[in-house]
Design an enzyme around this catalytic site. Sequence first.
Site, PDB file in Angstrom:
ATOM      1  N   LYS A  54      -1.294 -16.693   7.846  1.00  0.00           N
ATOM      2  CA  LYS A  54      -0.445 -15.872   8.728  1.00  0.00           C
ATOM      3  C   LYS A  54       0.375 -16.695   9.734  1.00  0.00           C
ATOM      4  CE  LYS A  54      -2.239 -11.325   8.034  1.00  0.00           C
ATOM      5  NZ  LYS A  54      -3.557 -10.998   7.485  1.00  0.00           N
ATOM      6  N   TYR A 106       0.812  -1.220   0.000  1.00  0.00           N
ATOM      7  CA  TYR A 106       0.000   0.000   0.000  1.00  0.00           C
ATOM      8  C   TYR A 106       0.848   1.275   0.000  1.00  0.00           C
ATOM      9  CZ  TYR A 106      -3.502  -3.411   1.252  1.00  0.00           C
ATOM     10  OH  TYR A 106      -4.309  -4.506   1.255  1.00  0.00           O
ATOM     11  N   TYR A 118     -12.166  -7.571   6.250  1.00  0.00           N
ATOM     12  CA  TYR A 118     -10.972  -7.653   5.401  1.00  0.00           C
ATOM     13  C   TYR A 118     -10.667  -9.130   5.151  1.00  0.00           C
ATOM     14  CZ  TYR A 118      -6.372  -7.540   3.441  1.00  0.00           C
ATOM     15  OH  TYR A 118      -5.314  -7.739   2.583  1.00  0.00           O
TER      16      TYR A 118
HETATM   17  C1  LIG Z   1      -4.048 -10.951   6.105  1.00  0.00           C
HETATM   18  C2  LIG Z   1      -5.403 -11.487   5.940  1.00  0.00           C
HETATM   19  C3  LIG Z   1      -5.797 -12.096   4.733  1.00  0.00           C
HETATM   20  C4  LIG Z   1      -4.901 -12.162   3.530  1.00  0.00           C
HETATM   21  O1  LIG Z   1      -3.763 -12.921   3.748  1.00  0.00           O
HETATM   22  P1  LIG Z   1      -2.477 -12.704   2.791  1.00  0.00           P
HETATM   23  O2  LIG Z   1      -1.541 -13.789   3.224  1.00  0.00           O
HETATM   24  O3  LIG Z   1      -1.983 -11.327   3.063  1.00  0.00           O
HETATM   25  O4  LIG Z   1      -2.946 -12.872   1.397  1.00  0.00           O
HETATM   26  C5  LIG Z   1      -7.076 -12.601   4.673  1.00  0.00           C
HETATM   27  N1  LIG Z   1      -7.925 -12.523   5.706  1.00  0.00           N
HETATM   28  C6  LIG Z   1      -7.574 -11.962   6.879  1.00  0.00           C
HETATM   29  C7  LIG Z   1      -8.553 -11.923   8.006  1.00  0.00           C
HETATM   30  C8  LIG Z   1      -6.310 -11.405   7.031  1.00  0.00           C
HETATM   31  O5  LIG Z   1      -5.978 -10.802   8.174  1.00  0.00           O
END
Ligand SMILES: *Cc1c(COP(=O)(O)O)cnc(C)c1O
Length: 432
Positions: free
Chosen positions: A274, A17, A144
């Site tokens: 993550k 970003y 998100y």
């Molecule tokens: C970070 C995140 C994503 C996306 O994951 P990436 O590995 O960055 O593509 C999807 N959903 C949630 C809730 C997230 O925090």
Amino acid sequence: MSKIDLAFDSKHIWHPYTSMSEPLPCYPVKSANGVKLQLEDGQELIDGMSSWWAVLHGYNHPVMNEAIKAQLEQVSHVMFGGITHQPAVDLAQKLIDIMPSNLECVFLADSGSVAVEVALKMAFQYWHAKGEFRHRVLSLSHAYHGDTFGAMAVCDPANSMHSLYGDYLPNHLFADTFTVGFDEAWHDSAADNLRELFKTHHQELFAVIAEPIVQGAGGMRFYHPNYLKVLRELCDETGVLLILDEIATGFGRTGKFLACEHAGIEPDILCLGKALTGGYLTLSATLTTRHVAETISNGEAKCFMHGPTFMGNPLACAAANASLSLLDNGQWQENVHRIEAQLKRELLAPLKKNPHIQDVRVLGAIGVVELKQSVNQAHIQEYFVENGVWIRPFNKLVYIMPPFVTSKEELSQLTGTLVKLLQRDDFSKFVL
Ligand SMILES: *Cc1c(COP(=O)(O)O)cnc(C)c1O
């Protein structure tokens, strides 16, 4: 010793970003150990971000390092089409053992956004296999779910600028912003909007998607477990599939192993990412039920239509297996509760009456300070770095979510630096 060429970086490399014409400063990290990032000039920063929800056991962890090195000498990558390997089998076995009992079919991909794409495609194909073309998803305001197009289409329309992409994005449904916070008093009318939306639209819906309890990048908001319970009930009544995105919340961050445990419910499809590898390598998993998997497999397509090149990468699976084994002894729970209590003492109490803040909230190892104004990213970042901490705010949100192994003293330095900033006479310098 060679210096990281920051001028080259800002001229040629996109960061998350950011603008290519007016890039914000970047800090050169040379190494990281435990909860400390070492900058090139030798300065040490205590990490308050867990590298975006990912790092649990700290950086350069001997058990993690050993597991990856051992796998490296076996095979670092091999295609997953027609081939399998021990790290993937071990990981799927572990996930099936520890995740909600109804989930027993595992799809391994390479990032969170892809896990969400996979979940959406599974739900879509499920209905298609049942002979119904359903084209909409119900998502939540402030959601998100990632940055790829499918995932972006279920992100909050304002945050992810749906208008910018016009007709290119599918037109999904969004529930109103929830009204009852995590520990506020529940009243049943708080779910009326969800009931209304289901009543009118359930026959168009192939899925509901939600981040359980904690909405992350869309605003760091915590909602009441009963809201999630109602979503589960509405899905049960109508057959719409419930996708829970635990990419940020999974693996203990909210005080429970999965955030959906706060509501005592299970999804039909679960997304993990993550912290799955303890923050070491990129990997995601989408889990579903035997029923969903078999319905898809018996449909017109006869298979699930997805297969990334680096699917089930052995190094990433080995990292995930090591991370899960480190979580096995349950020590994380004590750590998260300790961090939660300290965040409440050192953030909630002193900031409640601070004139610059809109709200301050804590859940598990997440402390959020919501300001009245957006931060001046460059200035505020410089302040934190000068004070030996790595805290990276966005918009009006300054938040701390440290690795679980952060000590009491290290956490105090994070909270103390943040509180001192909010008490400065020249605080207006740090906001827009
Ligand atoms: C970070 C995140 C994503 C996306 O994951 P990436 O590995 O960055 O593509 C999807 N959903 C949630 C809730 C997230 O925090």
